[in-house]
Design a protein around this motif. Structure first.
Motif, PDB file in Angstrom:
ATOM      1  N   ILE A  39       0.843  -1.195   0.000  1.00  0.00           N
ATOM      2  CA  ILE A  39       0.000   0.000   0.000  1.00  0.00           C
ATOM      3  C   ILE A  39       0.880   1.247   0.000  1.00  0.00           C
ATOM      4  O   ILE A  39       1.820   1.350   0.785  1.00  0.00           O
ATOM      5  CB  ILE A  39      -0.919   0.018   1.238  1.00  0.00           C
ATOM      6  N   THR A  40       0.563   2.174  -0.898  1.00  0.00           N
ATOM      7  CA  THR A  40       1.257   3.461  -0.933  1.00  0.00           C
ATOM      8  C   THR A  40       0.262   4.563  -0.609  1.00  0.00           C
ATOM      9  O   THR A  40      -0.789   4.677  -1.241  1.00  0.00           O
ATOM     10  CB  THR A  40       1.885   3.723  -2.319  1.00  0.00           C
ATOM     11  N   ILE A  41       0.611   5.346   0.393  1.00  0.00           N
ATOM     12  CA  ILE A  41      -0.165   6.529   0.735  1.00  0.00           C
ATOM     13  C   ILE A  41       0.611   7.741   0.231  1.00  0.00           C
ATOM     14  O   ILE A  41       1.809   7.860   0.463  1.00  0.00           O
ATOM     15  CB  ILE A  41      -0.371   6.661   2.259  1.00  0.00           C
ATOM     16  N   ILE A  42      -0.078   8.621  -0.466  1.00  0.00           N
ATOM     17  CA  ILE A  42       0.498   9.905  -0.861  1.00  0.00           C
ATOM     18  C   ILE A  42      -0.235  10.969  -0.057  1.00  0.00           C
ATOM     19  O   ILE A  42      -1.465  11.022  -0.066  1.00  0.00           O
ATOM     20  CB  ILE A  42       0.325  10.166  -2.369  1.00  0.00           C
ATOM     21  N   ALA A  43       0.536  11.780   0.668  1.00  0.00           N
ATOM     22  CA  ALA A  43      -0.050  12.857   1.473  1.00  0.00           C
ATOM     23  C   ALA A  43       0.334  14.191   0.844  1.00  0.00           C
ATOM     24  O   ALA A  43       1.495  14.579   0.860  1.00  0.00           O
ATOM     25  CB  ALA A  43       0.451  12.776   2.908  1.00  0.00           C
ATOM     26  N   TYR A  44      -0.648  14.865   0.249  1.00  0.00           N
ATOM     27  CA  TYR A  44      -0.429  16.216  -0.275  1.00  0.00           C
ATOM     28  C   TYR A  44      -0.642  17.187   0.871  1.00  0.00           C
ATOM     29  O   TYR A  44      -1.729  17.240   1.453  1.00  0.00           O
ATOM     30  CB  TYR A  44      -1.391  16.522  -1.423  1.00  0.00           C
ATOM     31  N   LYS A  70       5.761  -2.124   9.990  1.00  0.00           N
ATOM     32  CA  LYS A  70       5.540  -3.554   9.709  1.00  0.00           C
ATOM     33  C   LYS A  70       5.722  -3.881   8.226  1.00  0.00           C
ATOM     34  O   LYS A  70       5.497  -5.018   7.812  1.00  0.00           O
ATOM     35  CB  LYS A  70       4.142  -3.967  10.181  1.00  0.00           C
ATOM     36  N   GLY A  71       6.097  -2.897   7.437  1.00  0.00           N
ATOM     37  CA  GLY A  71       6.356  -3.114   6.019  1.00  0.00           C
ATOM     38  C   GLY A  71       5.122  -3.196   5.145  1.00  0.00           C
ATOM     39  O   GLY A  71       5.197  -3.557   3.971  1.00  0.00           O
ATOM     40  N   LEU A  72       3.964  -2.841   5.700  1.00  0.00           N
ATOM     41  CA  LEU A  72       2.709  -2.954   4.951  1.00  0.00           C
ATOM     42  C   LEU A  72       2.393  -1.706   4.126  1.00  0.00           C
ATOM     43  O   LEU A  72       1.707  -1.783   3.114  1.00  0.00           O
ATOM     44  CB  LEU A  72       1.548  -3.206   5.925  1.00  0.00           C
ATOM     45  N   TYR A 185      -7.381   8.764  12.466  1.00  0.00           N
ATOM     46  CA  TYR A 185      -6.679   7.485  12.454  1.00  0.00           C
ATOM     47  C   TYR A 185      -7.638   6.297  12.352  1.00  0.00           C
ATOM     48  O   TYR A 185      -7.385   5.337  11.638  1.00  0.00           O
ATOM     49  CB  TYR A 185      -5.770   7.333  13.682  1.00  0.00           C
ATOM     50  N   LYS A 186      -8.744   6.375  13.061  1.00  0.00           N
ATOM     51  CA  LYS A 186      -9.722   5.272  13.066  1.00  0.00           C
ATOM     52  C   LYS A 186     -10.205   4.971  11.636  1.00  0.00           C
ATOM     53  O   LYS A 186     -10.247   3.805  11.215  1.00  0.00           O
ATOM     54  CB  LYS A 186     -10.899   5.645  13.965  1.00  0.00           C
ATOM     55  N   ASN A 187     -10.574   6.008  10.883  1.00  0.00           N
ATOM     56  CA  ASN A 187     -11.068   5.811   9.510  1.00  0.00           C
ATOM     57  C   ASN A 187      -9.991   5.284   8.569  1.00  0.00           C
ATOM     58  O   ASN A 187     -10.246   4.390   7.762  1.00  0.00           O
ATOM     59  CB  ASN A 187     -11.635   7.126   8.961  1.00  0.00           C
ATOM     60  N   ILE A 188      -8.788   5.823   8.687  1.00  0.00           N
ATOM     61  CA  ILE A 188      -7.704   5.351   7.806  1.00  0.00           C
ATOM     62  C   ILE A 188      -7.339   3.913   8.148  1.00  0.00           C
ATOM     63  O   ILE A 188      -7.125   3.099   7.259  1.00  0.00           O
ATOM     64  CB  ILE A 188      -6.467   6.269   7.912  1.00  0.00           C
ATOM     65  N   LYS A 189      -7.272   3.595   9.428  1.00  0.00           N
ATOM     66  CA  LYS A 189      -6.932   2.237   9.865  1.00  0.00           C
ATOM     67  C   LYS A 189      -7.925   1.226   9.293  1.00  0.00           C
ATOM     68  O   LYS A 189      -7.542   0.195   8.733  1.00  0.00           O
ATOM     69  CB  LYS A 189      -6.919   2.171  11.394  1.00  0.00           C
ATOM     70  N   LYS A 190      -9.195   1.530   9.423  1.00  0.00           N
ATOM     71  CA  LYS A 190     -10.242   0.642   8.915  1.00  0.00           C
ATOM     72  C   LYS A 190     -10.103   0.452   7.396  1.00  0.00           C
ATOM     73  O   LYS A 190     -10.205  -0.656   6.881  1.00  0.00           O
ATOM     74  CB  LYS A 190     -11.617   1.239   9.244  1.00  0.00           C
ATOM     75  N   TYR A 191      -9.824   1.526   6.702  1.00  0.00           N
ATOM     76  CA  TYR A 191      -9.670   1.492   5.233  1.00  0.00           C
ATOM     77  C   TYR A 191      -8.459   0.641   4.844  1.00  0.00           C
ATOM     78  O   TYR A 191      -8.540  -0.203   3.942  1.00  0.00           O
ATOM     79  CB  TYR A 191      -9.532   2.916   4.706  1.00  0.00           C
ATOM     80  N   LEU A 192      -7.333   0.852   5.542  1.00  0.00           N
ATOM     81  CA  LEU A 192      -6.099   0.105   5.236  1.00  0.00           C
ATOM     82  C   LEU A 192      -6.256  -1.382   5.523  1.00  0.00           C
ATOM     83  O   LEU A 192      -5.769  -2.219   4.766  1.00  0.00           O
ATOM     84  CB  LEU A 192      -4.922   0.677   6.012  1.00  0.00           C
ATOM     85  N   GLU A 193      -6.938  -1.704   6.613  1.00  0.00           N
ATOM     86  CA  GLU A 193      -7.116  -3.114   6.988  1.00  0.00           C
ATOM     87  C   GLU A 193      -7.875  -3.879   5.906  1.00  0.00           C
ATOM     88  O   GLU A 193      -7.619  -5.069   5.688  1.00  0.00           O
ATOM     89  CB  GLU A 193      -7.827  -3.221   8.335  1.00  0.00           C
ATOM     90  N   LYS A 194      -8.767  -3.211   5.199  1.00  0.00           N
ATOM     91  CA  LYS A 194      -9.495  -3.871   4.100  1.00  0.00           C
ATOM     92  C   LYS A 194      -8.601  -4.133   2.901  1.00  0.00           C
ATOM     93  O   LYS A 194      -8.872  -5.037   2.101  1.00  0.00           O
ATOM     94  CB  LYS A 194     -10.684  -2.998   3.660  1.00  0.00           C
ATOM     95  N   LEU A 195      -7.515  -3.351   2.766  1.00  0.00           N
ATOM     96  CA  LEU A 195      -6.618  -3.516   1.617  1.00  0.00           C
ATOM     97  C   LEU A 195      -5.510  -4.555   1.856  1.00  0.00           C
ATOM     98  O   LEU A 195      -4.879  -5.012   0.926  1.00  0.00           O
ATOM     99  CB  LEU A 195      -5.950  -2.170   1.278  1.00  0.00           C
ATOM    100  N   ILE A 196      -5.302  -4.903   3.107  1.00  0.00           N
ATOM    101  CA  ILE A 196      -4.194  -5.837   3.423  1.00  0.00           C
ATOM    102  C   ILE A 196      -4.596  -7.279   3.177  1.00  0.00           C
ATOM    103  O   ILE A 196      -5.671  -7.689   3.454  1.00  0.00           O
ATOM    104  CB  ILE A 196      -3.717  -5.628   4.882  1.00  0.00           C
TER     105      ILE A 196
END
Length: 196
Positions: A39-44, A70-72, A185-196
């Motif tokens: 997963i790559t996050i780009i923060a503008y 964790k390298g994710l 953080y809660k929303n991003i965490k939930k979103y990322l967990e679905k992509l892993i």
């Protein structure tokens, strides 16, 4: 007065659309995490943006601990300066050209100390003093006058508008899709967990 400088800066960026990409290829992108993370996050971000500083204080540490270390996930910090003070700070953050996020983290943690001033010259004085006080070793004038770095920063902003329709900061892109939910953080965490 700050609004006038922000408008002038945005107009300047709007007219600067023919920057040469190959001149900026030797500049390293500021990023944290495994190069080949799933997963790559780009923060503008704009370094004078209070919401961006909040992201670095309240969201980024959790991302780093739970996903990046964790390298994710890999996160790339892209420049989207909203005013001259942020533009100068972006050039300073990029100046060492080591891909390291240390300087931008320092700039966000002390944002209220340097992100002020009624004129661009006054803002520059506050920025320089802050860097000295924080023992950040950069050649201030050289960094601000480096044309390649300047073009690199402006290209980030132009690409953000063209490719991702960025119109506010921070804007978070996850695997080339704009994150549309409330940025916590809660929303991003939930979103990322679905992509892993």
């Amino acid at each position: 007065m700050k609004k006038i400088f922000s408008i002038l800066f945005i107009m300047f960026v709007g007219f600067t659309t023919n920057l040469i990409a190959e001149d900026t290829q030797s500049i390293k992108r500021i990023s944290v995490g495994e190069k080949n993370a799933k997963i790559t996050i780009i923060a503008y971000e704009s370094l004078t943006c209070g919401h961006c500083a909040d992201f670095h204080k309240n969201v980024y540490p959790g991302l780093k601990k739970d996903f990046i270390e964790k390298g994710l996930v890999k996160i790339e910090f892209r420049h989207f300066p909203l005013d001259i003070a942020a533009f100068n700070a972006s050039k300073i953050g990029q100046c060492r050209n080591d891909g390291n996020a240390d300087i931008i983290n320092i700039l966000y943690s002390g944002q209220k100390k340097w992100a002020r001033g009624k004129t661009p010259e006054e803002a520059k004085i506050y920025l320089k003093k802050f860097l000295v006080d924080e023992s950040v070793k950069v050649d201030f004038e050289k960094c601000l006058n480096d044309k390649k770095i300047e073009d690199f920063v402006l290209n980030d902003r132009i690409e953000g508008v063209k490719k991702f329709k960025v119109n506010a900061t921070p804007t978070i892109i996850i695997n080339d899709k704009k994150f549309e939910k409330t940025l916590n953080y809660k929303n991003i965490k939930k979103y990322l967990e679905k992509l892993i």
